[in-house]
Every structure is written in C-alpha cells, then in structure tokens.
Design a protein around this motif. Sequence first.
Motif, PDB file in Angstrom:
ATOM      1  N   THR A  45       0.660  -1.133  -0.112  1.00  0.00           N
ATOM      2  CA  THR A  45      -0.126  -0.141  -0.031  1.00  0.00           C
ATOM      3  C   THR A  45       0.701   1.245   0.250  1.00  0.00           C
ATOM      4  O   THR A  45       1.625   1.514   0.907  1.00  0.00           O
ATOM      5  N   PHE A  46       0.758   2.296  -0.873  1.00  0.00           N
ATOM      6  CA  PHE A  46       1.264   3.331  -1.201  1.00  0.00           C
ATOM      7  C   PHE A  46       0.313   4.448  -0.657  1.00  0.00           C
ATOM      8  O   PHE A  46      -0.796   4.482  -0.882  1.00  0.00           O
ATOM      9  N   ARG A  47       0.746   5.044   0.645  1.00  0.00           N
ATOM     10  CA  ARG A  47       0.096   5.960   1.255  1.00  0.00           C
ATOM     11  C   ARG A  47       0.468   7.278   1.044  1.00  0.00           C
ATOM     12  O   ARG A  47       1.589   7.889   0.959  1.00  0.00           O
ATOM     13  N   VAL A  48      -0.409   8.229   0.296  1.00  0.00           N
ATOM     14  CA  VAL A  48       0.009   9.658  -0.017  1.00  0.00           C
ATOM     15  C   VAL A  48      -0.708  10.829   0.460  1.00  0.00           C
ATOM     16  O   VAL A  48      -1.843  11.058   0.374  1.00  0.00           O
ATOM     17  N   PRO A  49      -0.166  11.522   1.346  1.00  0.00           N
ATOM     18  CA  PRO A  49      -0.659  12.650   2.112  1.00  0.00           C
ATOM     19  C   PRO A  49      -0.653  13.835   1.190  1.00  0.00           C
ATOM     20  O   PRO A  49       0.262  14.215   0.480  1.00  0.00           O
ATOM     21  N   ASN A  50      -1.475  14.964   1.373  1.00  0.00           N
ATOM     22  CA  ASN A  50      -1.481  16.192   0.783  1.00  0.00           C
ATOM     23  C   ASN A  50      -0.887  17.127   1.748  1.00  0.00           C
ATOM     24  O   ASN A  50      -1.272  17.430   2.865  1.00  0.00           O
TER      25      ASN A  50
END
Length: 245
Positions: A45-50
């Motif tokens: 899982t790649f987690r991408v926060p803004n």
Amino acid sequence: MSLLKRTAAVGAAVAVLSLVLAAPAAAHVSVSSASAVQGGYAKVTFRVPNESDEATTTKLEVNLPAGTPFASVSLKPIPGWTMAAEKTKLATPIESHGSPITEAVTKITWTASGDAAIKTGQFQEFDVSLGPLPKVDQVVFKALQTYSDGTIVRWIDEPTTDGTEPEKPAPVLKLAAATDTPAAAPGATVTATADDAKDTGGTSWTGIVGIGLGLVALIMGLLAYQRAGKSTAAAATPASTTSAE
C-alpha cells in the motif's frame, strides 16, 4: 525560577521540538505491507498525504525497480482515479512458473479525475499486488507526487548509509527473510494448537470448579456429621445424681 520549573520548561521545549521534527516525516509518501516476504507475493500500500495548504494532489507516479523486476503486478481500482501500468523490455529475462518473462511493469501512474484529488489535510492509499518479491532486505520505490498548481515533489532519495533521513526520501519496503517451511503449514499448526488450548483450558477450569465445590460439600458434610454426633452423645448420657439421694 526553581529547579522544578526549569525542568518542566526544558521538557516542554523538547516535546514541542520532537513534534516539529516528526511532523515532516509523517507527511512523506510511504509504502507498507502486512506480509512482505522474500520470494513471496504481497499486497503493498502506497500512502500519499497532501502537504499543500492550497493545492490538491492530482497524480502519483511510482517507479518499480528495474534491477529486481516483478513478474506479476496487479492494481486495485480506486473510484475517481485512472491507473496505468507501463511495461519495459527487460535486458535480462526472468522466469516465472517455468516460463520466461521478457518485459515487466516498471512504472505505475494514478491520475485523479473530478473531485477525487487528495485535498488539504487528507491522504489516499493505493494498493498493488506484486511478486515474486526479490531476495533482498528492502525494495526502494521512487515516487513523484503532482499537485494541481503544477508542483511536482520527487520522493526519490534513497536511504542513507549513516541512518539519517534524506530530504525527500523514497518509499522503502522492508522484506522479511524467507523460511524453508511452507507458509500454510505453520498456520495450520498454530490454528489447531490454539483450538486445542481453548478446549483444554475450558475443561480444566470446569474440573477445578467442580473439585472445589466437591471439597466444600465434603467439609460441610463432615462438620454437620460432627455436630450431629455430639448432639446424640449428649442426649444419651444420663443426668448425674447427688450424693444425698
């Protein structure tokens, strides 16, 4: 200022500084997996926060290592996002299930449409199933995060040798060493042992309670019998007469 107040002030300052230093690290694009074992298959899982206060994240590009290509790559659909897997011809073919693989996925791109972009204070997760995993300690996935204002953040810095964190660290997936025992065998054994332990535990507690109640009943019975014996003996003894009679 007393020593106690100075100590409290220093402690508060250290805590605030720790939070400030930890905040940027938590905002990095990261990768994780519940079970990533060398030679096996895993969902990562790649987690991408803004991180932007004004723009939204509209695209994510993840580069898969060409040096250790994956024979199988599957993407999980995300509502509002289109996805594309780009394949590259391999300089050295790899083998999968007895068949040669001459090309492999080397880049995955997710692009948001409509209102699906990652907004300020939000994050999105992108799932990928891939394997077999290489027989190495870790896999580095270099990623590019694109914002709606055109800004591109390049998360491509590889881990340092001295343990310090680079400015824009690439997502790193740690791999567990493979074992000679098949994965299913330990699970079945553990499950059976756990069930047996539950049954045995229930029987043991029931037996202990039963034995305890039996001992209490026995003791009460003995005490009652003892009291009854004393009463009978007292009733059977004749009253004593005086010497005048």
